[in-house]
Every structure is written in C-alpha cells, then in structure tokens.
Design an enzyme around this catalytic site. Structure first.
Site, PDB file in Angstrom:
ATOM      1  N   ASP A   1      29.292  44.895  38.623  1.00  0.00           N
ATOM      2  CA  ASP A   1      29.806  44.670  39.975  1.00  0.00           C
ATOM      3  C   ASP A   1      31.330  44.804  40.003  1.00  0.00           C
ATOM      4  O   ASP A   1      32.054  43.845  40.251  1.00  0.00           O
ATOM      5  CB  ASP A   1      29.366  43.306  40.504  1.00  0.00           C
ATOM      6  CG  ASP A   1      29.394  43.248  42.025  1.00  0.00           C
ATOM      7  OD1 ASP A   1      29.698  44.278  42.657  1.00  0.00           O
ATOM      8  OD2 ASP A   1      29.117  42.173  42.591  1.00  0.00           O
TER       9      ASP A   1
ATOM     10  N   ASP B   1      36.130  40.001  40.898  1.00  0.00           N
ATOM     11  CA  ASP B   1      34.997  39.090  41.088  1.00  0.00           C
ATOM     12  C   ASP B   1      34.500  38.669  39.705  1.00  0.00           C
ATOM     13  O   ASP B   1      33.360  38.934  39.333  1.00  0.00           O
ATOM     14  CB  ASP B   1      33.891  39.758  41.896  1.00  0.00           C
ATOM     15  CG  ASP B   1      32.837  38.764  42.380  1.00  0.00           C
ATOM     16  OD1 ASP B   1      33.044  37.548  42.202  1.00  0.00           O
ATOM     17  OD2 ASP B   1      31.808  39.201  42.933  1.00  0.00           O
TER      18      ASP B   1
END
Length: 270
Positions: A215, A197
């Site tokens: 993340d 991501d």
C-alpha cells in the site's frame, strides 16, 4: 482464509489484456484499509503464485496510478510488491502485483505477546532504513502543504468518515480536526523519504524481521513524523510502552509533541 481480513468473492471484470493472466484464480476481497481502492487476493491457481489486484474508479483511479509509479521507484530501495500489469482507461485503473510473503506486523504482535519488544525493534530498524534513502533520489512530494491541500479537498467533498476518528477525537467534526491542525502550525519540518501510511497492516514480517511493505500510494518526501506518528498510534493499541520503545529505538530522545499531534490529526482526514 482469514474471514476478518478478507471475503471470498466472484472475479470482477478486467481488461482483456489481463484476462489470461488471471484465469484459473480464486478471488477474495480485502476488508482491511481500502482507502486506495478495492483490493483482491488471487490464489489457488495450480503452479502459479498468489497475486493482488487493486482497482479504482474516478479519483481513486488516479491514486492507483500513483501507487504503481511509487512501487516501481521504491523497489530499487526496499522490498515491495512487484508490478505485474497495469491498465488505465478514462476513469478506471487496475494494478496487478505480486504477493509479498509473511504476516502483517499487526498479526505478529497479536500472536506473539512475549516478543513484542523485539518486533518493535525490527519495525524501528526498517523505518530507519526507509528514512535513509537519499531525498535527492525521490521524485514524489507528500509534504504537509500537499497533504493539507488534499485534506481540504476531501473535507469540502464530504469524504471524511468522522465516525472513524481515533478515540481522542470521538465526536469531532472534520472542521474541528482542520482547525486544530492550523493551531499547531507553523512547524519546522525535516523532510525524508516517507511511506505515508506506515501502519502495522502495511508491514509484512517473517521470523521477526520486516520482509516487505504494501500500500505505497502515499510514498514521498515529508517530515519523518509522518511515518512515526502513524506507527506510534498503531502500537498504542497494544501497550503504551511499545510506543516509547519505538521512539527510543528509532533514535528520538526528545519527542516533538506538536509534530506528533499534527500528523495524527492529518491522518484522520485520509
């Protein structure tokens, strides 16, 4: 506090083993990109650093545990949040991390229009660094077969937010996205260690350099276009010329449009 990105909130219930560590902090809930669970910034405790707490239940609890493992491994290679405390109970998980300094690459690009080319150069350099981590050292798999299986599970469970699709796919159903991906297969994939991501909101910058990433729940071996496609797509919000700059600075002279489109479609389902 940036009210567009976070909202002040009350403390959530945490395991007893975390209570003392979190005492005295103010809480704010993150409003950006919460696919991996609820994220809170803890701040304002005198003499103590800011922290981030990620919390998930049920299937998301497994994702939080996966991120903990990936953060601990990736810390050997890149600047990422340090894991301060992790607790898992049946159906629930809490991951406490240090805060990485800096502003997101999105914020930096938005605030510095005259420096956008050099910012993109720094993003490309950081991505090249990530992709040179030896694949033999990575214990995590995020390849297209694994991601397709997860995507199919999410479609069947009704978890896809079709209203959040990119402009090019407004009005599509998840099944249409799935069918279009199948049409693009087979492809020849080139596995590297990917972030999964690699978006502008997950990259932190200071002084024009990337100083960390957050993340990390999708880190694993996959085709390099997994990361390139997401960052390329993000840069399109600013200027198509930045997309071209990214690919050139990364070192791609002949863009594989089928791979690019495949990974953009795949990302719609997460």
């Amino acid at each position: 506090m940036d009210v567009d990105r976070e909202t002040a909130c009350a403390a959530i219930p945490v395991p007893a083993s975390m209570s003392d560590e979190l005492a005295g902090y103010e809480w704010a809930r993150n409003n950006v990109g919460e696919s991996g669970g609820s994220v809170y910034r803890l701040f304002g405790r005198p003499g103590a650093p800011d922290l981030f707490l990620k919390h998930g239940k049920d299937a998301v609890a497994d994702d939080v545990a996966d991120e903990m493992l990936r953060l601990r491994w990736l810390a050997r290679h890149l600047p990422v949040p340090a894991v301060r405390h992790f607790v898992s109970t049946p159906g629930e998980a809490w991951l406490l991390m240090t805060a990485v300094p800096g502003e997101t690459a999105y914020q930096v690009l938005e605030a510095s229009p005259t420096a956008q080319l050099t910012i993109v150069d720094a993003l490309a350099a950081f991505l090249r660094q990530l992709h040179t981590i030896p694949v033999s050292e990575c214990p995590f798999n995020s390849d297209h077969r694994y991601r397709l299986a997860r995507a199919r599970e999410r479609i069947d469970a009704g978890l896809i937010d079709e209203d959040d699709f990119d402009e090019e796919r407004k009005g599509w159903t998840a099944e249409q996205v799935w069918d279009e991906m199948q049409r693009l297969l087979p492809l020849t994939f080139d596995p590297v260690v990917t972030y999964g991501d690699f978006s502008l909101d997950n990259l932190l910058m200071i002084g024009g350099q990337v100083v960390g990433c957050i993340d990390a729940g999708r880190v694993g071996l996959a085709d390099r276009y997994q990361d390139l496609a997401i960052l390329w797509n993000c840069l399109g919000e600013f200027d198509p010329s930045l997309q071209e700059r990214l690919l050139a600075q990364y070192g791609i002279t002949d863009v594989d449009q089928r791979k690019l489109q495949f990974h953009l479609l795949l990302d719609e389902l997460f």
